[in-house]
Design a protein around this motif. Structure first.
Motif, PDB file in Angstrom:
ATOM      1  N   PRO A 189       0.809  -1.229   0.000  1.00 21.40           N
ATOM      2  CA  PRO A 189       0.000   0.000   0.000  1.00 21.40           C
ATOM      3  C   PRO A 189       0.844   1.283   0.000  1.00 21.40           C
ATOM      4  O   PRO A 189       0.306   2.366  -0.194  1.00 21.40           O
ATOM      5  CB  PRO A 189      -0.825  -0.111   1.276  1.00 21.40           C
ATOM      6  N   LYS A 226       1.667   4.567  -4.640  1.00 22.35           N
ATOM      7  CA  LYS A 226       0.551   5.330  -5.188  1.00 22.35           C
ATOM      8  C   LYS A 226       0.353   4.813  -6.611  1.00 22.35           C
ATOM      9  O   LYS A 226       1.259   4.927  -7.444  1.00 22.35           O
ATOM     10  CB  LYS A 226       0.880   6.822  -5.232  1.00 22.35           C
ATOM     11  N   VAL A 227      -0.795   4.223  -6.854  1.00 24.92           N
ATOM     12  CA  VAL A 227      -1.028   3.577  -8.143  1.00 24.92           C
ATOM     13  C   VAL A 227      -1.946   4.425  -9.009  1.00 24.92           C
ATOM     14  O   VAL A 227      -2.971   4.914  -8.537  1.00 24.92           O
ATOM     15  CB  VAL A 227      -1.664   2.184  -7.923  1.00 24.92           C
ATOM     16  N   SER A 228      -1.577   4.629 -10.254  1.00 20.32           N
ATOM     17  CA  SER A 228      -2.527   5.258 -11.169  1.00 20.32           C
ATOM     18  C   SER A 228      -2.746   4.342 -12.368  1.00 20.32           C
ATOM     19  O   SER A 228      -1.808   3.739 -12.882  1.00 20.32           O
ATOM     20  CB  SER A 228      -2.057   6.660 -11.573  1.00 20.32           C
ATOM     21  N   LYS A 284     -10.935   9.716 -15.087  1.00 27.90           N
ATOM     22  CA  LYS A 284     -11.392  10.428 -13.902  1.00 27.90           C
ATOM     23  C   LYS A 284     -12.054   9.458 -12.920  1.00 27.90           C
ATOM     24  O   LYS A 284     -11.816   9.515 -11.713  1.00 27.90           O
ATOM     25  CB  LYS A 284     -12.379  11.531 -14.298  1.00 27.90           C
ATOM     26  N   ASP A 326     -10.664   8.217  -9.037  1.00 32.50           N
ATOM     27  CA  ASP A 326     -11.441   8.647  -7.868  1.00 32.50           C
ATOM     28  C   ASP A 326     -11.559   7.472  -6.897  1.00 32.50           C
ATOM     29  O   ASP A 326     -12.339   6.547  -7.110  1.00 32.50           O
ATOM     30  CB  ASP A 326     -12.823   9.102  -8.336  1.00 32.50           C
ATOM     31  N   LYS A 327     -10.775   7.507  -5.825  1.00 34.40           N
ATOM     32  CA  LYS A 327     -10.709   6.328  -4.945  1.00 34.40           C
ATOM     33  C   LYS A 327     -12.016   6.068  -4.218  1.00 34.40           C
ATOM     34  O   LYS A 327     -12.300   4.946  -3.829  1.00 34.40           O
ATOM     35  CB  LYS A 327      -9.560   6.470  -3.954  1.00 34.40           C
TER      36      LYS A 327
END
Lengths: 334, 160
Positions: free
Chosen positions: B108, B111-113, B129, B133-134
């Motif tokens: 964790p 930071k995943v995109s 988008k 948006d988590k």
């Protein structure tokens, strides 16, 4: 530069903690999250301890909790599309009212200053206003003004004026129309370039700070009809103007912002795990204000910070929560 | 009940194993199996099943190692995926499967995109988008129906 000192880390939640809310007395804190529980923490002698754990109010993530201004009720909202009202008439907190109506996730909840109105918002794009009389909650308005997901609702610190922030990149201001007694949208604040996650009024209610996925903060100033700056106010309604943009400080989505009613300091919660504090400069012009970053605490949490709130009574006391499952208490000093 | 497929005849690409047999040099590169690098992330993603076809995201060229970036200093992972056709209605679901797999298998601290490869989908901005948006991702993963579909896509990724 200011300093943030860790007072205590509160462990107990399993999974992401979405939100924290101080009791109006400042002596109790509520938190909620992915584990579908609300935890109530109290100050006991020198330590903060868990006082109670509220379960069974919701079947999915609890997104936000909010103490009523009288301090006797907690409202909570959830991805299960409901709002729960908890009271402690039996001696301990129990959920005795559930408000239904939203089609899907309820994301935010806010009591008006008088405690007589409750606002909620949802991914269903609507904002609802509920009228509270004794223990009766009646839907007074369903406002369909946003074109997307509504992320946050917050009442003005004194008046029955409501602000909402949305995935449609705007903030909207609502108030009751005196002739129809319906809530209508009186202003749309457009300037952010992505989702507006949260907002906070200053203590006067004449200014707002908003935070966004575009990694900026914006300060908005309300201009009344006949204002000294000569800013036009169509329909005799106040207009909100963006008077300051704070960019270059945050490196990921800013999930929450809180404007302290005691000190005027602004605290932000960011997806880069950092808590930041901003202060308005002494010679700041209200029409073109300047704010400076006075504190930046890297790795305040080990994952995204979701919410940070100033204590309403003790200046400089902050509660924060994170995806890392913890709630932390901080003391800010200049 | 079955609706017409978005892309009935997708182009099929060779899997890593097939490529390896023709070019064994790839395997010669020494690597630490525990380190998080593009190859490791690709390993986690390549066997995800497409929601429409009994084929993997690797076979459909939806995920490619060259479109995965890992920055161990900033603890950042960027994955780009390429829908097989520009109007693919499954794009968000595929992105959600990729996100879920990384959520489960990667520390964790990262930071995943997850985003659509630029220029490969008509609703690229909207899909990006939503995947970014988590809160929406978290809510989607609490939705039983969606969760089942994603489980099916991820079933084939379990290491033997």
């Amino acid at each position: 530069m200011g300093v943030l000192e860790l007072i205590q880390s509160l462990e107990g939640h399993k999974g992401r903690v979405w939100n924290v809310c101080w009791h109006p007395s400042g002596e109790t804190l509520a938190s909620c999250g992915e584990d579908k529980s609300i935890r109530i923490w109290m100050h006991d002698k020198s330590k903060w301890v868990i006082k109670s754990i509220l379960l069974e109010g919701h079947s999915r993530t609890i997104r936000e909790v909010s103490w009523s201004p009288c301090g006797n009720y907690i409202a909570s909202c959830s991805f299960d599309a409901t709002v729960a009202i908890w009271d402690q008439k039996s001696g301990q907190f129990e959920c005795n009212t559930t408000l239904e109506g939203h089609e899907n996730e309820v994301k935010s909840i806010s009591w008006s200053a008088s405690g007589q109105l409750l606002a909620t918002c949802s991914r269903d794009k609507s904002v609802w206003v509920w009228e509270v009389t004794d223990d009766d909650y009646e839907c007074a308005a369903v406002i369909n003004a946003h074109t997307q997901d509504v992320k946050k609702v917050r009442w003005h610190p004194e008046k029955d004026i409501l602000a909402s922030a949305s995935y449609d990149d705007t903030v909207k201001i609502f108030k009751e129309d005196t002739s129809s007694s319906d809530f209508i949208c009186v202003a749309t604040l457009a300037s952010h370039t992505s989702t507006v996650w949260s907002l906070s009024f200053d203590k006067t209610g004449n200014r707002l700070v908003t935070c966004s996925d575009d990694q900026t903060l914006k300060i908005w100033h309300q201009y009344e009809p006949g204002n000294e700056m000569g800013i036009p106010t169509p329909d005799n309604e106040p207009v909100w103007k963006c008077v300051c943009t704070l960019s270059g400080y945050h490196s990921r989505t800013v999930y929450d912002v809180d404007w302290c009613k005691l000190t005027g300091l602004i605290v932000t919660s960011c997806g880069d795990d950092v808590i930041r504090v901003f202060r308005e400069e002494d010679d700041s012009d209200v029409h073109q204000p300047t704010f400076s970053l006075v504190c930046k605490l890297d790795n305040a949490h080990t994952q995204d910070v979701n919410c940070s709130q100033w204590n309403p009574v003790t200046p400089g006391l902050i509660a924060s929560c994170s995806d890392d499952g913890t709630v932390k208490l901080w003391s800010y000093s200049d | 009940m079955s609706r017409p497929l978005d892309n009935p005849n997708p182009k099929i690409y060779p899997k890593l194993e097939e490529k390896l047999s023709v070019n064994e040099q790839i395997e010669d590169i020494p690597r630490n199996a525990d380190a998080v690098d593009a190859r490791r992330v690709f390993e986690l993603l390549r066997n995800i099943t497409d929601p429409e076809h009994p084929l993997t995201l690797e076979q459909l060229n939806v995920v490619e190692q060259r479109l995965i970036e890992v920055d161990n200093e900033k603890n950042q992972i960027n994955v780009q995926f390429t829908p097989t056709i520009p109007h693919c209605s499954m794009a968000t679901l595929i992105g959600l499967s990729i996100r879920t797999q990384l959520l489960r298998k990667i520390s964790p601290k990262f930071k995943v995109s997850v985003t659509v490869t630029p220029g490969t989908h008509v609703s690229e901005a909207a899909v990006n988008k939503q995947l970014g948006d988590k809160e929406r991702v978290a809510a989607a993963l609490e939705n039983e129906f969606l969760c089942n579909v994603i489980e099916q896509c991820l079933e084939s990724t379990e290491e033997l």
